[in-house]
Design a protein around this motif. Structure first.
Motif, PDB file in Angstrom:
ATOM      1  N   ASN A 435      34.927  35.604  18.823  1.00 16.09           N
ATOM      2  CA  ASN A 435      36.226  36.271  18.783  1.00 16.09           C
ATOM      3  C   ASN A 435      36.189  37.455  17.810  1.00 16.09           C
ATOM      4  N   PRO A 436      36.305  38.690  18.345  1.00 17.01           N
ATOM      5  CA  PRO A 436      36.210  39.878  17.495  1.00 17.01           C
ATOM      6  C   PRO A 436      37.333  39.988  16.464  1.00 17.01           C
ATOM      7  N   ASN A 437      38.397  39.191  16.626  1.00 23.98           N
ATOM      8  CA  ASN A 437      39.499  39.245  15.660  1.00 23.98           C
ATOM      9  C   ASN A 437      39.366  38.212  14.550  1.00 23.98           C
ATOM     10  N   GLU A 438      38.218  37.521  14.539  1.00 26.61           N
ATOM     11  CA  GLU A 438      38.003  36.508  13.498  1.00 26.61           C
ATOM     12  C   GLU A 438      36.780  36.838  12.663  1.00 26.61           C
ATOM     13  N   TRP A 439      36.860  36.528  11.370  1.00 27.33           N
ATOM     14  CA  TRP A 439      35.693  36.602  10.487  1.00 27.33           C
ATOM     15  C   TRP A 439      34.934  35.289  10.555  1.00 27.33           C
ATOM     16  N   LYS A 440      33.643  35.374  10.233  1.00 28.79           N
ATOM     17  CA  LYS A 440      32.937  34.121   9.985  1.00 28.79           C
ATOM     18  C   LYS A 440      32.280  34.193   8.622  1.00 28.79           C
ATOM     19  N   GLY A 441      32.148  33.045   7.989  1.00 28.11           N
ATOM     20  CA  GLY A 441      31.465  32.963   6.695  1.00 28.11           C
ATOM     21  C   GLY A 441      31.036  31.536   6.502  1.00 28.11           C
ATOM     22  N   ARG A 442      30.502  31.231   5.315  1.00 30.55           N
ATOM     23  CA  ARG A 442      30.097  29.852   5.053  1.00 30.55           C
ATOM     24  C   ARG A 442      30.726  29.354   3.760  1.00 30.55           C
ATOM     25  N   ASN A 443      31.005  28.065   3.734  1.00 32.36           N
ATOM     26  CA  ASN A 443      31.494  27.470   2.488  1.00 32.36           C
ATOM     27  C   ASN A 443      30.289  27.104   1.618  1.00 32.36           C
ATOM     28  N   THR A 444      30.526  26.488   0.498  1.00 33.82           N
ATOM     29  CA  THR A 444      29.426  26.161  -0.415  1.00 33.82           C
ATOM     30  C   THR A 444      28.422  25.212   0.240  1.00 33.82           C
ATOM     31  N   GLN A 445      28.917  24.368   1.168  1.00 34.01           N
ATOM     32  CA  GLN A 445      28.014  23.425   1.861  1.00 34.01           C
ATOM     33  C   GLN A 445      27.216  24.062   2.998  1.00 34.01           C
ATOM     34  N   ASN A 446      27.362  25.367   3.185  1.00 35.17           N
ATOM     35  CA  ASN A 446      26.608  26.075   4.224  1.00 35.17           C
ATOM     36  C   ASN A 446      27.175  25.881   5.625  1.00 35.17           C
ATOM     37  N   THR A 447      28.372  25.311   5.724  1.00 33.49           N
ATOM     38  CA  THR A 447      29.001  25.133   7.029  1.00 33.49           C
ATOM     39  C   THR A 447      29.735  26.423   7.402  1.00 33.49           C
ATOM     40  N   VAL A 448      29.581  26.828   8.655  1.00 34.66           N
ATOM     41  CA  VAL A 448      30.228  28.060   9.128  1.00 34.66           C
ATOM     42  C   VAL A 448      31.727  27.823   9.312  1.00 34.66           C
ATOM     43  N   ILE A 449      32.533  28.768   8.811  1.00 40.91           N
ATOM     44  CA  ILE A 449      33.995  28.714   8.986  1.00 40.91           C
ATOM     45  C   ILE A 449      34.451  30.014   9.652  1.00 40.91           C
ATOM     46  N   VAL A 450      35.292  29.908  10.687  1.00 36.60           N
ATOM     47  CA  VAL A 450      35.877  31.114  11.287  1.00 36.60           C
ATOM     48  C   VAL A 450      37.384  31.102  11.051  1.00 36.60           C
ATOM     49  N   PHE A 451      37.953  32.309  10.847  1.00 35.77           N
ATOM     50  CA  PHE A 451      39.393  32.409  10.574  1.00 35.77           C
ATOM     51  C   PHE A 451      39.870  33.825  10.908  1.00 35.77           C
ATOM     52  N   SER A 471      31.363  20.056  15.782  1.00 35.78           N
ATOM     53  CA  SER A 471      30.283  19.481  14.971  1.00 35.78           C
ATOM     54  C   SER A 471      29.518  20.571  14.216  1.00 35.78           C
ATOM     55  N   ALA A 472      29.710  21.841  14.611  1.00 28.39           N
ATOM     56  CA  ALA A 472      28.943  22.910  13.956  1.00 28.39           C
ATOM     57  C   ALA A 472      29.801  23.882  13.163  1.00 28.39           C
ATOM     58  N   THR A 473      31.100  23.953  13.478  1.00 23.40           N
ATOM     59  CA  THR A 473      31.933  25.025  12.909  1.00 23.40           C
ATOM     60  C   THR A 473      33.283  24.505  12.447  1.00 23.40           C
ATOM     61  N   LEU A 474      33.769  25.078  11.347  1.00 19.86           N
ATOM     62  CA  LEU A 474      35.129  24.790  10.890  1.00 19.86           C
ATOM     63  C   LEU A 474      36.032  25.950  11.288  1.00 19.86           C
ATOM     64  N   LYS A 475      37.315  25.673  11.532  1.00 18.59           N
ATOM     65  CA  LYS A 475      38.269  26.745  11.855  1.00 18.59           C
ATOM     66  C   LYS A 475      39.440  26.625  10.897  1.00 18.59           C
ATOM     67  N   GLY A 476      39.974  27.760  10.489  1.00 21.03           N
ATOM     68  CA  GLY A 476      41.075  27.677   9.540  1.00 21.03           C
ATOM     69  C   GLY A 476      41.822  28.977   9.388  1.00 21.03           C
ATOM     70  N   THR A 477      42.624  29.065   8.331  1.00 23.02           N
ATOM     71  CA  THR A 477      43.409  30.261   8.029  1.00 23.02           C
ATOM     72  C   THR A 477      43.234  30.594   6.560  1.00 23.02           C
ATOM     73  N   ALA A 478      43.063  31.883   6.276  1.00 25.36           N
ATOM     74  CA  ALA A 478      42.905  32.307   4.881  1.00 25.36           C
ATOM     75  C   ALA A 478      44.229  32.146   4.140  1.00 25.36           C
ATOM     76  N   VAL A 479      44.139  31.670   2.891  1.00 22.40           N
ATOM     77  CA  VAL A 479      45.372  31.534   2.103  1.00 22.40           C
ATOM     78  C   VAL A 479      45.358  32.451   0.877  1.00 22.40           C
ATOM     79  N   GLY A 480      44.344  33.320   0.799  1.00 24.82           N
ATOM     80  CA  GLY A 480      44.292  34.263  -0.337  1.00 24.82           C
ATOM     81  C   GLY A 480      42.867  34.449  -0.815  1.00 24.82           C
ATOM     82  N   TYR A 481      42.682  35.423  -1.704  1.00 25.69           N
ATOM     83  CA  TYR A 481      41.350  35.667  -2.283  1.00 25.69           C
ATOM     84  C   TYR A 481      40.986  34.533  -3.223  1.00 25.69           C
TER      85      TYR A 481
END
Length: 485
Positions: A435-451, A471-481
């Motif tokens: 999804n071009p409207n979502e960022w992806k990154g990783r948390n400290t555990q190396n799991t991919v999160i898109v939001f 099983s491979a990706t987390l999805k969520g919403t940013a709540v701030g820096y």
């Protein structure tokens, strides 16, 4: 088998390296890499060396003066691909660019040496993973019409003083090699024969390289080595010679836990990861150092290869199943939120159903977050290749691999579900593939999160509330820096 990509990233296989071109450089270099992250890192070093010899990189094969392919000996598939590429270079050479020179770099060069020059006649130079600094001399040899081979494995070469060119990355995460070679003679592995004995880089040169990355605004550094836990700097030389070093050198030596502490302390706003760890060399000092610093990610790639003591012995792994489980217990005790990933080989020489069951039991015990799972395939030049019978039938290997992958998927989902409802710090690494409207990154555990992207930018540290997962990706919403920006 999506899990394998984390080590051999299929998306970057065979991609031509691009670096910043200099006006004064008149020659063109086409370099593509196969294999692990160490190889990609090595290609950047090669580009940096050849930049000083007047070469700019190109993505157009036909216009190149010099074509280099950086190779991997770990998997058969990579070798087959490289042979096909060499045939393609040869066609271009004969049809449209007769003066083009072709070279093979890296682990496969080390293993196949003269074979490339004599039997395949396509290749002008063969350069092992320790001989990159010798490239200017080797090219001179080639230009004078002689074949050039340098696959001598060096005792000292760690490339500590060459700063790799890094423009092919996402501009957020960078890799810094801290050791080269490996002293562990695992019977299935060709690395000690291709990359030589283990030696470590001067911590000062590592910190300087990290500083240069931080100056360029990289936010995350992964310390790389075939076996980072056995990092040991005592003034240079092979790790096995440590016992012969002076008392002073031994007393002031820097091990991996100390190096990690130095990195995290000197660069508190930079995230650190490391790979690969070897269970037999992992000290709890490393875990305590990870616990002490928020900016060291809580993720360890801890390959076990098998859950069976009989297989571990046959593989010449220097740890038992029980020692591994005790290490895992201690890791979870010190850092309960730690994520662990595995390498698993199924169907190794002589593996019985009970051995296989032991592996599944071990997986149930650890419940890994991620896994890289392979059916054993014999590699020429390894001890297993020379001395052991690859006697598990292909259909049995396939079934066992499926069982291991299915169990890993179940555990991966169990681990991602544990993040639901939590707010986690994510480093934005790029746009989501789906999804071009979502960022992806990783948390400290190396799991991919898109939001959703909203107003956030590449390289930002953002707190994200996890609302859903696969099983491979987390999805969520940013709540701030997060407070790390």
């Amino acid at each position: 088998m999506e899990q394998v990509e984390k080590i051999i990233d299929e998306r970057i296989q065979g991609k031509a390296l691009v670096t910043e071109n200099k006006k004064e450089n008149s020659k063109k270099l086409f370099i593509e890499s196969y294999g692990c992250q160490m190889n990609m890192n090595d290609s950047e070093i090669v580009a940096a060396i050849l930049d000083k010899q007047g070469y700019n990189t190109t993505q157009v094969l036909e216009e190149a003066d010099l074509v280099l392919v950086n190779t991997c000996s770990i998997r058969e598939k990579a070798e087959t691909t490289v042979r096909k590429r060499l045939q393609k270079y040869n066609r271009v050479k004969q049809e449209s660019n007769k003066t083009m020179k072709v070279g093979v770099l890296g682990c496969m060069a080390e293993r196949l040496k003269e074979k490339f020059l004599e039997e395949e006649k396509i290749v002008d130079l063969v350069v092992g993973p320790d001989a990159y600094k010798d490239l200017p001399n080797l090219l001179e040899e080639v230009n004078e019409g002689r074949d050039a081979v340098n696959v001598i494995l060096s005792k000292e070469e760690t490339y500590g003083d060459i700063s790799p060119v890094r423009l092919n990355s996402n501009g957020v995460s960078a890799f810094v090699s801290i050791t080269r070679g490996c002293d562990n003679m695992c019977t299935f592995c060709v690395v000690p024969f291709t990359r030589g004995r283990e030696r470590s880089r001067d911590p000062k040169s590592i910190l300087e390289e990290i500083q240069s990355m931080v100056d360029k605004n990289f936010k995350e550094i992964t310390l790389l080595g075939q076996n980072v836990d056995s990092f040991l700097w005592f003034g240079g030389g092979l790790k096995k010679d440590f016992k012969k070093a002076t008392e002073m050198a031994q007393a002031t030596a820097v091990d991996f836990a100390q190096l990690l502490d130095m990195c995290a302390t000197q660069f508190p706003k930079t995230r650190f990861r490391f790979s690969t760890s070897n269970p037999q060399d992992m000290s709890l000092d490393v875990i305590h150092t990870m616990a002490k610093h928020k900016n060291i990610c809580k993720y360890i790639h801890l390959p076990v290869q098998s859950g069976s003591n009989a297989m571990l012995k046959a593989m010449n792994r220097q740890h038992t199943r029980e020692e591994y489980m005790e290490l895992v217990d201690n890791i979870y005790k010190i850092i309960p939120e730690m994520a662990l990933s595995q390498d698993m080989i199924v169907g190794f020489c002589g593996e019985t159903e009970q051995d296989h069951k032991d592996t599944l039991d071990l997986m149930e015990y650890v419940k890994y977050d991620f896994g890289f799972m392979f059916a054993y395939s014999e590699r020429p030049g390894t001890l297993a290749g020379k001395k052991m019978d690859d006697d598990v039938p292909a259909d049995v290997k396939k079934r066992r691999l499926t069982e291991v992958i299915d169990l890993q998927q179940k555990h991966a989902l169990y681990r991602t579900q544990a993040h639901l409802g939590k707010i986690e710090e994510v480093l934005i690494e790029g746009t989501s593939k789906k999804n071009p409207n979502e960022w992806k990154g990783r948390n400290t555990q190396n799991t991919v999160i898109v939001f959703p992207k909203e107003h956030y930018k590449l390289g930002d540290f953002v707190n994200v509330k996890v609302e859903d997962c696969t099983s491979a990706t987390l999805k969520g919403t940013a709540v701030g820096y997060s407070d790390n920006n």
